[in-house]
Design a protein around this motif. Structure first.
Motif, short mmCIF file in Angstrom:
data_model
loop_
_atom_site.label_atom_id
_atom_site.label_comp_id
_atom_site.label_asym_id
_atom_site.label_seq_id
_atom_site.Cartn_x
_atom_site.Cartn_y
_atom_site.Cartn_z
N ASN A 177 -16.49 -36.08 18.55
CA ASN A 177 -16.43 -36.12 17.09
C ASN A 177 -15.27 -35.28 16.56
OD1 ASN A 177 -17.54 -37.00 14.59
ND2 ASN A 177 -18.47 -34.99 14.31
N GLY A 178 -14.48 -34.68 17.46
CA GLY A 178 -13.33 -33.89 17.06
C GLY A 178 -13.65 -32.43 16.75
N ALA A 179 -14.88 -32.03 16.96
CA ALA A 179 -15.28 -30.65 16.67
C ALA A 179 -14.69 -29.69 17.70
CB ALA A 179 -16.81 -30.54 16.66
N GLU A 180 -14.45 -28.47 17.27
CA GLU A 180 -13.95 -27.41 18.16
C GLU A 180 -14.79 -26.16 17.99
OE1 GLU A 180 -9.77 -26.41 18.13
OE2 GLU A 180 -9.34 -28.31 17.15
N LEU A 237 -19.99 -13.31 37.90
CA LEU A 237 -20.56 -14.65 37.93
C LEU A 237 -19.87 -15.51 36.87
CD1 LEU A 237 -22.80 -16.68 38.80
CD2 LEU A 237 -24.25 -15.64 37.03
N VAL A 238 -19.32 -16.64 37.30
CA VAL A 238 -18.76 -17.63 36.39
C VAL A 238 -19.66 -18.86 36.53
CG1 VAL A 238 -16.76 -19.05 35.79
CG2 VAL A 238 -16.42 -16.75 36.74
N TYR A 239 -20.18 -19.33 35.39
CA TYR A 239 -21.14 -20.43 35.45
C TYR A 239 -20.95 -21.39 34.29
CZ TYR A 239 -23.66 -17.70 31.95
OH TYR A 239 -23.99 -17.00 30.81
N GLU A 240 -21.29 -22.65 34.56
CA GLU A 240 -21.27 -23.68 33.53
C GLU A 240 -22.68 -23.83 32.98
OE1 GLU A 240 -20.84 -28.52 33.04
OE2 GLU A 240 -20.55 -27.62 35.01
N ASN A 241 -22.79 -23.92 31.68
CA ASN A 241 -24.06 -24.18 31.02
C ASN A 241 -24.27 -25.70 31.01
OD1 ASN A 241 -25.00 -21.50 29.80
ND2 ASN A 241 -22.82 -21.59 29.30
N THR A 242 -24.76 -26.24 32.12
CA THR A 242 -24.88 -27.69 32.26
C THR A 242 -25.87 -28.28 31.27
OG1 THR A 242 -26.41 -27.30 34.09
CG2 THR A 242 -24.14 -27.81 34.67
N TRP A 243 -26.84 -27.50 30.83
CA TRP A 243 -27.80 -27.99 29.84
C TRP A 243 -27.09 -28.39 28.56
CZ3 TRP A 243 -27.87 -25.63 25.13
CH2 TRP A 243 -27.29 -24.36 25.05
N ALA A 244 -25.96 -27.79 28.24
CA ALA A 244 -25.25 -28.03 26.99
C ALA A 244 -24.16 -29.10 27.11
CB ALA A 244 -24.64 -26.73 26.48
N ALA A 245 -23.94 -29.65 28.31
CA ALA A 245 -22.84 -30.59 28.50
C ALA A 245 -22.93 -31.80 27.59
CB ALA A 245 -22.75 -31.00 29.97
N PRO A 246 -24.06 -32.50 27.48
CA PRO A 246 -24.10 -33.66 26.58
C PRO A 246 -23.86 -33.27 25.11
CG PRO A 246 -25.96 -33.72 28.10
CD PRO A 246 -25.30 -32.37 28.25
N PHE A 247 -24.41 -32.15 24.69
CA PHE A 247 -24.21 -31.65 23.33
C PHE A 247 -22.74 -31.35 23.08
CE2 PHE A 247 -24.14 -27.77 20.59
CZ PHE A 247 -24.56 -28.37 19.40
N ALA A 248 -22.11 -30.62 24.01
CA ALA A 248 -20.70 -30.27 23.88
C ALA A 248 -19.83 -31.53 23.89
CB ALA A 248 -20.29 -29.31 25.00
N ALA A 249 -20.15 -32.49 24.75
CA ALA A 249 -19.38 -33.73 24.81
C ALA A 249 -19.47 -34.49 23.49
CB ALA A 249 -19.87 -34.60 25.96
N ALA A 250 -20.65 -34.57 22.91
CA ALA A 250 -20.81 -35.26 21.63
C ALA A 250 -19.98 -34.59 20.54
CB ALA A 250 -22.29 -35.29 21.23
N LEU A 251 -19.96 -33.27 20.54
CA LEU A 251 -19.16 -32.55 19.55
C LEU A 251 -17.66 -32.81 19.76
CD1 LEU A 251 -21.08 -29.17 19.42
CD2 LEU A 251 -21.03 -30.95 17.66
#
Length: 150
Positions: free
Chosen positions: A123-126, A106-120
């Motif tokens: 901001n240049g975070a990795e 199973l390959v899946y995207e954690n869509t719940w985290a998309a806004p959080f990941a985008a904000a990071l």
């Protein structure tokens, strides 16, 4: 994929779930996965089933041929195929299997985290490290804490 599309992608994970030879999957977890999809928590990108024969050869299994019991709608899962999961990935997953066993990949995207990941990302975070703590390790730690406090 445009930069805007990439901005809204959550972390992508994979699982390889091995089934014992005497208990093939019955499909009971699929409605739970479907619920996660319907609630927007995850997006299934790829779902594949494989079998490792006793001689070590690996073969794919169509989801329709899994023999799931009951009234399970496999449409969502039968159509899951983003192309991220390729033959090399299947082979790598197969290397983790015991001969005579089948598995779901199973390959899946954690869509719940998309806004959080985008904000990071904005901001240049990795992300420099990630991992998963096995449930048994958590239970062992809780037992140790409980023993210390008794």
């Amino acid at each position: 994929m445009t930069d805007t599309d990439f901005d809204m992608i959550g972390p992508v994970d994979y699982l390889v779930i091995e089934f014992p030879p005497d208990r093939p999957p019955d499909g009971s977890a699929l409605p739970l996965l479907r619920d996660l999809v319907e609630r927007g928590i995850v997006r299934v990108l790829d779902l594949a089933f494989v079998r490792k024969d006793v001689d070590g050869s690996l073969s794919g299994i169509d989801i329709a041929d899994m023999g799931f019991e009951g009234e399970i709608d496999i449409t969502l899962f039968a159509e899951a195929g983003s192309g991220l999961l390729d033959d090399a990935d299947r082979s790598e997953a197969g290397a983790a299997l015991e001969p005579g066993r089948s598995a779901a990949i199973l390959v899946y995207e954690n869509t719940w985290a998309a806004p959080f990941a985008a904000a990071l990302r904005h901001n240049g975070a990795e992300l420099v490290a990630a991992g998963r703590i096995p449930v048994q390790s958590i239970l062992d730690s809780l037992d140790a804490i409980e023993s210390e406090s008794s």
